[in-house]
Design an enzyme around this catalytic site. Structure first.
Site, PDB file in Angstrom:
ATOM      1  N   ARG A  47      10.160  10.924 -26.233  1.00 12.47           N
ATOM      2  CA  ARG A  47      10.190  12.366 -25.946  1.00 12.47           C
ATOM      3  C   ARG A  47      10.772  13.143 -27.135  1.00 12.47           C
ATOM      4  O   ARG A  47      10.341  14.248 -27.428  1.00 12.47           O
ATOM      5  CB  ARG A  47      10.975  12.637 -24.660  1.00 12.47           C
ATOM      6  CG  ARG A  47      10.218  12.069 -23.441  1.00 12.47           C
ATOM      7  CD  ARG A  47      10.828  12.501 -22.153  1.00 12.47           C
ATOM      8  NE  ARG A  47      10.755  13.952 -21.987  1.00 12.47           N
ATOM      9  CZ  ARG A  47      11.519  14.640 -21.149  1.00 12.47           C
ATOM     10  NH1 ARG A  47      12.403  14.008 -20.387  1.00 12.47           N
ATOM     11  NH2 ARG A  47      11.395  15.945 -21.042  1.00 12.47           N
ATOM     12  N   GLN A  68      15.346  24.476 -17.221  1.00  9.89           N
ATOM     13  CA  GLN A  68      15.395  23.064 -16.831  1.00  9.89           C
ATOM     14  C   GLN A  68      14.825  22.214 -17.962  1.00  9.89           C
ATOM     15  O   GLN A  68      14.855  20.995 -17.896  1.00  9.89           O
ATOM     16  CB  GLN A  68      14.555  22.836 -15.570  1.00  9.89           C
ATOM     17  CG  GLN A  68      15.054  23.604 -14.367  1.00  9.89           C
ATOM     18  CD  GLN A  68      14.031  23.555 -13.233  1.00  9.89           C
ATOM     19  OE1 GLN A  68      14.107  22.704 -12.356  1.00  9.89           O
ATOM     20  NE2 GLN A  68      13.072  24.455 -13.245  1.00  9.89           N
ATOM     21  N   ASN A  69      14.275  22.876 -18.975  1.00 10.63           N
ATOM     22  CA  ASN A  69      13.643  22.135 -20.067  1.00 10.63           C
ATOM     23  C   ASN A  69      14.687  21.648 -21.059  1.00 10.63           C
ATOM     24  O   ASN A  69      15.655  22.347 -21.347  1.00 10.63           O
ATOM     25  CB  ASN A  69      12.611  23.016 -20.780  1.00 10.63           C
ATOM     26  CG  ASN A  69      11.519  23.464 -19.836  1.00 10.63           C
ATOM     27  OD1 ASN A  69      11.389  22.911 -18.744  1.00 10.63           O
ATOM     28  ND2 ASN A  69      10.753  24.461 -20.216  1.00 10.63           N
ATOM     29  N   ASP A 111      13.642  20.369 -24.120  1.00  9.49           N
ATOM     30  CA  ASP A 111      12.920  20.153 -25.375  1.00  9.49           C
ATOM     31  C   ASP A 111      13.364  21.007 -26.556  1.00  9.49           C
ATOM     32  O   ASP A 111      12.897  20.813 -27.683  1.00  9.49           O
ATOM     33  CB  ASP A 111      11.406  20.349 -25.143  1.00  9.49           C
ATOM     34  CG  ASP A 111      11.081  21.701 -24.506  1.00  9.49           C
ATOM     35  OD1 ASP A 111      11.781  22.698 -24.784  1.00  9.49           O
ATOM     36  OD2 ASP A 111      10.119  21.760 -23.704  1.00  9.49           O
ATOM     37  N   HIS A 145      19.661  21.171 -17.310  1.00 12.00           N
ATOM     38  CA  HIS A 145      19.366  19.734 -17.194  1.00 12.00           C
ATOM     39  C   HIS A 145      19.666  18.967 -18.480  1.00 12.00           C
ATOM     40  O   HIS A 145      19.203  17.844 -18.658  1.00 12.00           O
ATOM     41  CB  HIS A 145      17.907  19.521 -16.783  1.00 12.00           C
ATOM     42  CG  HIS A 145      17.649  19.871 -15.349  1.00 12.00           C
ATOM     43  ND1 HIS A 145      16.397  19.901 -14.781  1.00 12.00           N
ATOM     44  CD2 HIS A 145      18.509  20.209 -14.350  1.00 12.00           C
ATOM     45  CE1 HIS A 145      16.489  20.241 -13.499  1.00 12.00           C
ATOM     46  NE2 HIS A 145      17.761  20.450 -13.217  1.00 12.00           N
ATOM     47  N   THR A 147       7.651  26.270 -12.965  1.00 12.14           N
ATOM     48  CA  THR A 147       8.435  25.219 -12.290  1.00 12.14           C
ATOM     49  C   THR A 147       7.892  25.016 -10.878  1.00 12.14           C
ATOM     50  O   THR A 147       7.553  25.994 -10.198  1.00 12.14           O
ATOM     51  CB  THR A 147       9.947  25.540 -12.271  1.00 12.14           C
ATOM     52  OG1 THR A 147      10.620  24.523 -11.529  1.00 12.14           O
ATOM     53  CG2 THR A 147      10.263  26.901 -11.677  1.00 12.14           C
ATOM     54  N   SER A 148       7.857  23.750 -10.451  1.00 14.25           N
ATOM     55  CA  SER A 148       7.279  23.460  -9.130  1.00 14.25           C
ATOM     56  C   SER A 148       8.293  23.690  -8.008  1.00 14.25           C
ATOM     57  O   SER A 148       7.941  23.604  -6.838  1.00 14.25           O
ATOM     58  CB  SER A 148       6.779  22.014  -9.096  1.00 14.25           C
ATOM     59  OG  SER A 148       7.845  21.133  -9.360  1.00 14.25           O
TER      60      SER A 148
END
Ligand code: OAD
Length: 241
Positions: free
Chosen positions: A65, A97-98, A100, A115, A187-188
């Site tokens: 990742r 929440q990412n 990256d 996160h 976001t889900s």
């Protein structure tokens, strides 16, 4: 008709982002077709138990990742969020929440990485996170100070979010009250406590927007406005002054 956000001089904007915001940059999402969780069990690579069972496998997953995230760039969705922040100053907060790092690279500053952060590592004993862009495919790295095991600075399943982060977000929502405009983007809404921010926003009388290419119906039901579309296409127009 193109959706457009109407803000007043006293509006306060809280944005929650998820994996969908980075999808157009080429970062895979978690759920759904080709999602990261489709091809492996979440617990294997994203839980303290998984790390205890096979730390090398976990480091290989996060190393891949890191490799992937270092090769991609922010997209117009990330940029539109950073531009909105520049307009609103302290009337703006981004909770992502990412992990990256793309929001930071797009210029976001008033941001909480709830996160964790992919390009940070921490010792299981010393606990102090540090910037780390290295990859570990062959061996589990050890702490130079105490020889403890190093782990990715990610909030795994079964772990608590940093309580200071939640206090900051709650404080922002409470202080905004009915002046709050809350947007969940890409976001889900399946992972708490982030999935519950919309309920907190509603309780104070805030206006709630969901932007998603394919919104989850149970999550969408809790919003006043749902904009279907790719964040990189929707956000520049939605946030236009
Ligand atoms: P998900 O993969 O669950 O959901 C991604 C959402 O983005 C879906 O609702 C998609 O429809 C939407 N989407 C995809 N492409 C989009 C685009 N171009 N524009 C707008 N929306 C798009 O990801 P998250 O909700 O972020 O946690 O997942 C939450 C957490 O679960 C993650 O932070 C991760 C995961 O397990 C940890 O690893 C700790």
């Amino acid at each position: 008709m193109t959706a457009r956000l109407t803000l007043t001089p006293t509006s306060k904007v809280l944005i929650l982002t998820g994996a969908g915001v980075s999808a157009e940059s080429g970062v895979p999402t978690f759920r759904g077709t080709n999602g990261l969780w489709e091809e492996r069990r979440v617990e294997e690579v994203a839980s303290p138990q998984g790390f205890d069972a096979d730390a090398k496998l976990v480091w290989r997953f996060y190393s891949l990742r890191r490799d992937g995230a270092s090769k991609v760039n922010p997209n117009p969705g990330h940029e539109a969020i950073a531009t909105l922040e520049a307009r609103l100053g302290d009337r703006f907060l981004l909770a992502t929440q990412n992990v990256d790092g793309l929001h930071t690279r797009a210029g976001s500053k008033r941001m909480i990485c709830i996160h964790g952060e992919l390009f940070k590592t921490r010792c299981e004993r010393c606990n102090e996170p540090f910037v780390d862009t290295k990859t570990y495919f062959d061996a589990v790295p050890r702490c130079e100070t105490c020889d403890g095991r190093l782990r990715p600075h990610i909030v795994w399943f079964g772990e608590m979010l940093n309580p200071t982060h939640l206090t900051q977000i709650d404080g922002f929502i409470e202080s905004a009250g009915p002046e709050l405009v809350f947007l969940a983007i890409g976001t889900s809404g399946q992972v708490y406590p982030a999935a519950g921010f919309v309920d907190a926003a509603r309780r104070v009388g805030g206006q709630c927007w969901l932007v998603d290419v394919d919104p989850t119906p149970e999550y969408a039901r809790r919003f006043d406005h749902v904009v279907r579309g790719k964040s990189g296409e929707v956000l520049p127009a939605l946030f236009a002054p």
